[in-house]
Design an enzyme around this catalytic site. Structure first.
Site, mmCIF file in Angstrom:
data_model
loop_
_atom_site.group_PDB
_atom_site.id
_atom_site.type_symbol
_atom_site.label_atom_id
_atom_site.label_comp_id
_atom_site.label_asym_id
_atom_site.label_seq_id
_atom_site.Cartn_x
_atom_site.Cartn_y
_atom_site.Cartn_z
ATOM 1 N N ASP A 110 30.923 49.174 -35.238
ATOM 2 C CA ASP A 110 31.672 50.098 -34.397
ATOM 3 C C ASP A 110 32.884 50.557 -35.212
ATOM 4 O OD1 ASP A 110 33.569 48.161 -34.332
ATOM 5 O OD2 ASP A 110 33.336 47.669 -32.221
ATOM 6 N N SER A 111 33.678 51.441 -34.652
ATOM 7 C CA SER A 111 34.670 52.116 -35.486
ATOM 8 C C SER A 111 36.076 51.560 -35.360
ATOM 9 C CB SER A 111 34.713 53.583 -35.076
ATOM 10 O OG SER A 111 35.060 53.677 -33.703
ATOM 11 N N GLY A 126 37.486 51.988 -32.423
ATOM 12 C CA GLY A 126 37.922 52.757 -31.255
ATOM 13 C C GLY A 126 37.991 51.908 -29.997
ATOM 14 N N ASP A 161 23.986 47.437 -26.985
ATOM 15 C CA ASP A 161 24.563 46.209 -27.516
ATOM 16 C C ASP A 161 25.424 45.585 -26.446
ATOM 17 O OD1 ASP A 161 27.718 46.325 -28.151
ATOM 18 O OD2 ASP A 161 26.891 48.332 -28.447
ATOM 19 N N CYS A 201 7.476 30.770 -22.346
ATOM 20 C CA CYS A 201 8.321 31.381 -23.383
ATOM 21 C C CYS A 201 7.928 30.820 -24.752
ATOM 22 C CB CYS A 201 9.794 31.094 -23.101
ATOM 23 S SG CYS A 201 10.901 31.709 -24.387
ATOM 24 N N CYS A 225 12.023 26.724 -26.447
ATOM 25 C CA CYS A 225 11.007 26.351 -25.455
ATOM 26 C C CYS A 225 9.808 25.703 -26.150
ATOM 27 C CB CYS A 225 10.582 27.573 -24.644
ATOM 28 S SG CYS A 225 11.910 28.185 -23.569
#
Ligand SMILES: [Zn+2]
Length: 452
Positions: free
Chosen positions: A91-92, A94, A347, A385, A390
């Site tokens: 990410d930046s 921001g 995300d 699973c 598991c």
């Protein structure tokens, strides 16, 4: 390059393959696992494949602060994290404009709501607030219209970091036309669009984000509009920096020389902002969507109840053929809504953070492994699973005991299962879209999974 393989007929959902300039691949829709400081907590790099991880998102602001001068010799995130084939985004910074600024001061999450705040919900702006709004353009810490639509947890890492220093509630950010000034232990650090691009080039992720101003759900229309204009101006600067000739680059990771052709190694995504306001979201979507970005992210604040509408407005002006990422949002319901509105990647800290605190996700809903009903349970964590936890034969009772005896392996077992679960869920979403069954899948998933 992004190839859409199949579009759903009953919604805007699509499934495709994102191939980065470096040749790494993400099948979409996909979930990015959060590795803020270039590591996924409780999941060693060699186990990422077992957890079916396709995509990681790291944090530009925190890595910049942590690395300091070492950034100049940083080997790149793929080398540093020892995951040469996994797609990495950064990410930046921001988001930290918000989380270390207004969000921290008022204890506000990005979806909406108050954390540890003296500002109550439903309060109208006082005359002083209104006066401040008019007289101090550009300073984020004085605008607040607390009309929270609800509360949803968002990554509180920034709060936690500063809680330890007893600095809670202090706004650490000052915003100007050029960028943001962050108050740190070493004085004030400036981060703006140009520097954010340069740092992200040095970090070397496959996908980098334009520097934006992530606003709060508490900011009013006037401020959102003003911040949006700033984000749009910064977007153009980011594109100019990203596209500058190699000779002007301070770092070469952005480029490779191959067969006489210079090829960029990083994809730059623009960010759509605009808060919960329909006209601002649509305006931003069209403006950002018309700039030559390689893909797009949807950032900022979303109301709890308006989320699907906000996503829809945010993608309305984006070109169909480019990938779209929803920033920091990733509950099952949000994924279903986002995918249905045409989002390709997500995300969120939910799979990892909840695992460390005992929150376990399954196809039958979420449960808390630390709660008493699991004490002597012989039940598997999730029947059927195939995750290593598991497959290892771990029962709910065993996990309960590990958490209660403070065994550090508890977090690791839980993290493995949760990441595997979310990645499996995304592969089921992809399968449903590709087989033309998304509508049916979505209905079933909402009934089964939303019990939590
Ligand atoms: Zn499992």
């Amino acid at each position: 390059m992004f190839s859409i393989l199949k579009k759903d007929t009953g919604s805007h959902a699509r499934s495709g393959t994102l191939t980065t300039p470096g040749g790494r691949i993400v099948e979409t829709p996909a979930y990015a696992i959060v590795g803020t400081h270039a590591e996924v907590r409780c999941l060693p790099p060699e186990r990422m494949k077992d957890a079916k991880v396709q995509l990681i998102i790291a944090n530009t602001y925190h890595l910049w602060q942590k690395l300091g001068e070492k950034l100049e010799t940083f080997p790149g995130l793929h080398v540093e994290m020892n995951i040469p084939n996994t797609v990495i985004m950064t990410d930046s910074g921001g988001f930290q404009v918000f989380s270390l600024g207004f969000g921290r001061e008022h204890g506000v999450g990005k979806v909406g709501g108050i954390r540890n705040s003296s500002v109550g919900t439903g309060r109208s702006p006082s005359p002083a607030d209104r006066a401040a709004l008019r007289s101090h353009p550009g300073e984020s810490n004085i605008r607040r219209i607390p009309s929270s639509p609800g509360f949803r947890e968002f990554p509180p890492d920034d709060f936690l970091i500063h809680d330890e220093r007893n600095m809670r509630d202090k706004n650490l950010v000052r915003i100007t036309e050029e960028g943001a000034y962050f108050m740190t232990d070493n004085g004030e650090s400036f981060l703006g669009p140009k520097l954010s691009m340069e740092i992200q080039e040095k970090l070397g992720a496959d996908i980098i984000l334009a520097f934006d101003e992530c606003t709060s759900p508490e900011h009013d229309y006037v401020y959102q509009k003003e911040a949006l204009a700033r984000t749009h101006r910064w977007a153009k600067i980011c594109i100019d920096v990203h596209n500058r000739p190699k000779e002007l680059s301070t770092h070469s990771r952005q480029w490779v020389d191959g067969s006489g052709e210079r090829k960029k190694q990083q994809m730059l995504y623009g960010i759509v902002q605009g808060g919960i306001f329909e006209d601002l979201r649509k305006e931003s979507s069209h403006y950002i969507g018309n700039l030559p970005f390689d893909g797009f992210a949807i950032g900022g604040s979303f109301g709890e109840t308006q989320m699907r509408d906000v996503i829809g407005w945010s993608v309305s002006g984006l070109p169909e053929e480019k990938p779209r990422h929803l920033l920091g949002i990733g509950k099952i319901e949000d994924i279903l809504n986002g995918v249905a509105e045409g989002v390709d990647t997500f995300d969120c800290v939910i799979p990892t953070r909840e695992a460390r605190h005992g929150g376990i996700w399954t196809h039958e809903g979420r449960f808390d492994a630390k709660k008493n009903p699991n004490k002597n349970s012989k039940e598997p964590i999730e029947a059927g699973c195939a995750c290593p936890t598991c497959a290892h034969g771990m029962t709910r009772g065993m996990l309960f005991n590990m958490f209660h005896s403070k065994d550090i392996k508890a977090g690791e077992y839980a993290t493995m299962h949760n990441i595997f679960f979310f990645n499996t869920f995304m592969s089921e979403v992809r399968g449903a879209i590709r087989n033309g069954m998304f509508e049916e899948f979505e209905k079933k998933a909402r009934v089964k999974l939303l019990k939590q």
